[in-house]
Design an enzyme around this catalytic site. Structure first.
Site, PDB file in Angstrom:
ATOM      1  CE  LYS A   7       0.821   1.586   4.331  1.00  0.00           C
ATOM      2  NZ  LYS A   7       1.337   2.909   4.699  1.00  0.00           N
ATOM      3  CG  ASP A 133      -0.885   0.187   7.746  1.00  0.00           C
ATOM      4  OD1 ASP A 133      -1.655   1.155   7.880  1.00  0.00           O
ATOM      5  OD2 ASP A 133       0.349   0.308   7.661  1.00  0.00           O
TER       6      ASP A 133
END
EC number: 2.7.1.148
Length: 280
Positions: A7, A133
């Protein structure tokens, strides 16, 4: 086989410190085509095995993928064991959620392997116990994460573009960066502008709205990260920012020929440079 994409943050803000010592954050994130690969094999005995070739990543209970498997097995009362083969392509301690995305891939993969068929929202809730996350990585795509990263709202994908990532040969501890936060001195990004740009799928508005409240802290500890960001912009990136707590810097470009030139230019600054597509 389960893909575990990296990401990048399009926006990262730290709002306040909670009573438990953690910080509430607001992060706009999307995925890129740089992925680890996870293979899962059911074992007859109640054990968790981690197999990977990386001297930087532990293969025991310190590994987030191991912790994800342990949590999944406990939650859904799975008596069998599992062997987790990890092919690492995402750099370690780089701000790209390498460990978190592996953990998320394990949750998704075990959900199928053991025919649990839990919805993604349940897996994301489980993942939020492992790290800030992980919940986002369960979903992937593009989203805003709030709270401890456990409140996820899906967003439109960014327009198609190329992403150049450049990582200096250092590791950055997220804990160290967060311990140095002085909320009154943070430069807060304009998250609203990023959200508006995504809704309009306006590439250049996204680029000029990028913001990361942690940049100044990491730049003070590791000035080379700031130099890489400046070099990325000088080479022609339409937008550039540090991802997560660093040290990886990414640049966004719409056209491949320009992206290729920037990629070649950045190879002069650090060895770990990648040119990939945005997934979103």
């Amino acid at each position: 086989m389960e893909k575990a994409p990296a990401k990048i943050n399009l926006s990262l803000d730290v709002l306040h410190k909670r009573d438990d010592g953690y910080h509430d954050v607001e992060m706009v994130m999307t995925t890129i085509d740089l992925s680890d690969r996870i293979e899962l094999q059911q074992l007859p005995k109640d054990e968790i095995q981690i197999a990977l070739e990386s001297r930087y990543v532990p293969s025991d209970e310190r590994n987030l993928a191991y912790q994800a498997a342990k949590l999944f097995k406990k939650t859904y009362q799975i008596p069998n064991g599992v062997r987790i083969q990890i092919e690492k392509n995402i750099p370690v301690s780089a701000g790209l959620a390498g460990g978190s995305t592996d953990a998320a891939a394990v949750l998704r993969g075990l959900n199928r392997l053991f025919h649990v068929n839990a919805p993604l929202k349940d897996l994301a809730k489980l993942g939020s116990n492992l790290g800030a996350d992980v919940a986002f990585c369960v979903y992937g795509k593009t989203a805003i994460a709030k709270g401890f990263g456990d409140q996820i709202e899906m967003l439109p994908s960014p327009p198609n573009c190329w992403v150049i990532t450049a990582r200096p040969d250092i590791g950055v501890s997220t804990r160290t960066i967060f311990e140095r936060i002085e909320l009154q001195h943070l430069q807060h990004p304009d998250t609203k502008k990023v959200l508006e740009a995504l809704q309009k799928r306006d590439f250049y508005q996204i680029c000029i709205s990028l913001g990361n409240a942690l940049e100044d802290i990491t730049f003070a500890l590791h000035p080379e990260v700031n130099r890489i960001k400046n070099a990325m912009l000088q080479a022609g990136a339409d937008g550039a920012m540090m991802s997560g707590s660093g040290p990886t810097v990414f640049g966004l470009v719409q056209h491949f020929s320009k992206a290729q030139r920037i990629y070649n230019s950045m190879r002069g600054f650090c060895e770990d440079v990648q040119l990939v597509r945005i997934l979103g």
